[in-house]
Write an enzyme that holds these catalytic residues in place. Structure first.
Site, short mmCIF file in Angstrom:
data_model
loop_
_atom_site.label_atom_id
_atom_site.label_comp_id
_atom_site.label_asym_id
_atom_site.label_seq_id
_atom_site.Cartn_x
_atom_site.Cartn_y
_atom_site.Cartn_z
N ARG A 7 0.94 -1.33 0.02
CA ARG A 7 -0.02 0.19 0.28
C ARG A 7 0.80 1.52 -0.27
NH1 ARG A 7 -5.20 0.81 3.88
NH2 ARG A 7 -6.16 -0.11 1.98
N HIS B 103 -7.53 0.73 -6.24
CA HIS B 103 -7.37 -0.51 -5.28
C HIS B 103 -7.95 -1.81 -5.55
CE1 HIS B 103 -7.92 -1.42 -0.83
NE2 HIS B 103 -8.22 -0.72 -1.33
N GLN C 180 -10.15 -4.98 -3.76
CA GLN C 180 -11.34 -4.04 -3.05
C GLN C 180 -12.54 -4.87 -4.07
OE1 GLN C 180 -11.76 -2.51 -0.73
NE2 GLN C 180 -14.19 -2.44 -0.54
N ASP D 110 -17.28 6.60 -1.60
CA ASP D 110 -16.01 6.42 -0.35
C ASP D 110 -16.30 7.57 -0.08
OD1 ASP D 110 -14.00 5.54 0.53
OD2 ASP D 110 -12.67 6.37 -1.87
N CYS E 119 -16.51 0.72 0.32
CA CYS E 119 -15.68 0.11 1.03
C CYS E 119 -14.80 0.80 2.00
CB CYS E 119 -14.26 0.19 -0.06
SG CYS E 119 -14.07 2.32 0.43
N ARG F 89 -13.61 -9.39 1.79
CA ARG F 89 -11.89 -9.07 1.42
C ARG F 89 -10.93 -9.92 2.33
NH1 ARG F 89 -10.19 -3.65 1.14
NH2 ARG F 89 -8.46 -5.30 0.83
N1 CP Z 1 -11.16 -0.75 2.29
C1 CP Z 1 -10.29 -0.93 2.87
O1 CP Z 1 -9.19 -0.65 1.76
O2 CP Z 1 -9.73 -0.54 4.35
P1 CP Z 1 -8.56 -0.44 4.88
O3 CP Z 1 -8.24 0.76 4.37
O4 CP Z 1 -8.84 -0.46 6.32
O5 CP Z 1 -7.78 -1.74 4.36
N1 NVA Z 2 -10.27 6.38 -1.23
C1 NVA Z 2 -10.17 6.19 -0.31
C2 NVA Z 2 -10.08 4.72 -0.39
C3 NVA Z 2 -10.23 3.78 1.38
C4 NVA Z 2 -10.01 2.63 1.25
C5 NVA Z 2 -8.36 6.34 0.38
O1 NVA Z 2 -8.01 6.00 -0.11
O2 NVA Z 2 -8.27 6.76 1.30
#
Ligand code: CP
Ligand code: NVA
Length: 303
Positions: A100, A127, A130, A222, A262, A290
């Site tokens: 990430r 993502h 997801q 989101d 998400c 997930r």
């Molecule tokens: N939806 C998602 O990716 O959540 P987290 O940021 O908690 O991993």
């Molecule tokens: N768009 C959000 C998704 C979190 C799972 C972010 O990048 O923070």
């Protein structure tokens, strides 16, 4: 040949197969697999995570493998060792890496320098993992992932980009309701349009959130402020206030619509409490999925 998952397009050929495997994995939750014994997942997280981190780690452990959480600040990467050298070194220890990152380029560099599969666990562009949970949930509820209308209301961010691609890959229609200037990434949108031509998926950008939601089977939102954008909070909350997914917008969706997010969610901002906690919401089924999709994806990459 190792296989990286940096984008939804890296799963174009077997997106639904991975979802079907996830549905089977859900039924055999505590089953370990000989193929996974002693296999190691390294999880590098530059940003916080609840679902992605814990589902990946649980998935690996339940299948009979192991997972190691790697905070870049505790690694030499935090002191200037290059991503490329890190990838070469980790390839000698691990079997698969999830990453990430703030920048898509970082994930791409790790994938390029690693001899083992790299999974994008969210970056500024996409993502993809997801999406497996989202479309698994859609399949559980509707029995199919094609021929539906999926509407996303809100910021054209990483999740919106991946959702547009996933709809195109699946053969469902995708509409985004967003303010001008907050559309999905134009290169990703072009790619989704190209894929959609083949799969007969129609994609549309709509500035009016009510029109966007008309007859939608799935309504998705989101956060307005993604991780790393905290400085834009005040401005974005003003721009997006008209785009809250609430009961009055949902009156325009199909009567059997499903609400997805998400997560993490902010009740009273991008979604009202009545919608996310209401009877059409499947967000906690989506979150649990997930785990099952993490298993199916890692199993697919390693077996
Ligand atoms: N939806 C998602 O990716 O959540 P987290 O940021 O908690 O991993
Ligand atoms: N768009 C959000 C998704 C979190 C799972 C972010 O990048 O923070």
């Amino acid at each position: 040949m190792k296989r990286d998952i940096l984008s939804v397009t890296d799963m174009s050929s077997d997106f639904e197969d991975i979802i079907d495997l996830s549905i089977r994995m859900k039924k055999q939750r505590y089953t370990a697999f000989p193929e996974m014994q002693n296999r190691m997942l390294g999880m590098i997280f530059e940003k916080p995570s609840t679902r992605t981190r814990i589902s990946l780690e649980t998935a690996m452990e339940q299948m009979g493998g192991h997972a190691i959480y790697l905070n870049p600040n505790d690694m030499q990467i935090g002191r200037g060792e290059t991503i490329e050298d890190t990838g070469r070194v980790l390839s000698g220890f691990l079997d698969v890496i999830s990453y990430r990152a703030f920048r898509h380029e970082s994930v791409a560099s790790l994938a390029k320098s690693s001899r083992i599969p790299v999974i994008n666990a969210l970056d500024d562009r996409e993502h993809p993992v997801q999406m497996l949970a989202d479309f698994m949930t859609i399949k559980e509820i509707f029995g199919k992932i094609n021929g539906l209308k999926v509407t996303y209301v809100g910021d054209g961010n990483n999740v919106a980009n991946s959702l547009a691609l996933s709809c195109a890959v699946s053969g469902s229609d995708f509409t985004i309701g967003c303010p001008a200037g907050h559309e999905p990434d134009s290169r990703i949108w072009q790619k989704a349009l190209e894929i959609g031509k083949e799969t007969k998926s129609r994609l549309e950008i709509q500035n009016d959130p009510v029109k966007a939601v008309e007859n939608a089977n799935v309504v998705y939102t989101d956060v307005w402020v993604s991780m790393g954008e905290e400085k834009e909070r005040e401005a974005k909350e003003k721009i997006f206030s008209r785009y809250q997914v609430n009961e009055s917008i949902m009156e325009h969706a199909d009567k059997d619509h499903v609400f997805l997010h998400c997560l993490p969610a902010h009740r009273g901002l991008e979604v009202s409490a009545g919608v996310i906690d209401g009877i059409h919401s499947a967000v906690f089924q989506e979150a649990e999925n997930r785990l099952h999709t993490s298993k199916a994806l890692i199993f697919t990459l390693l077996s």
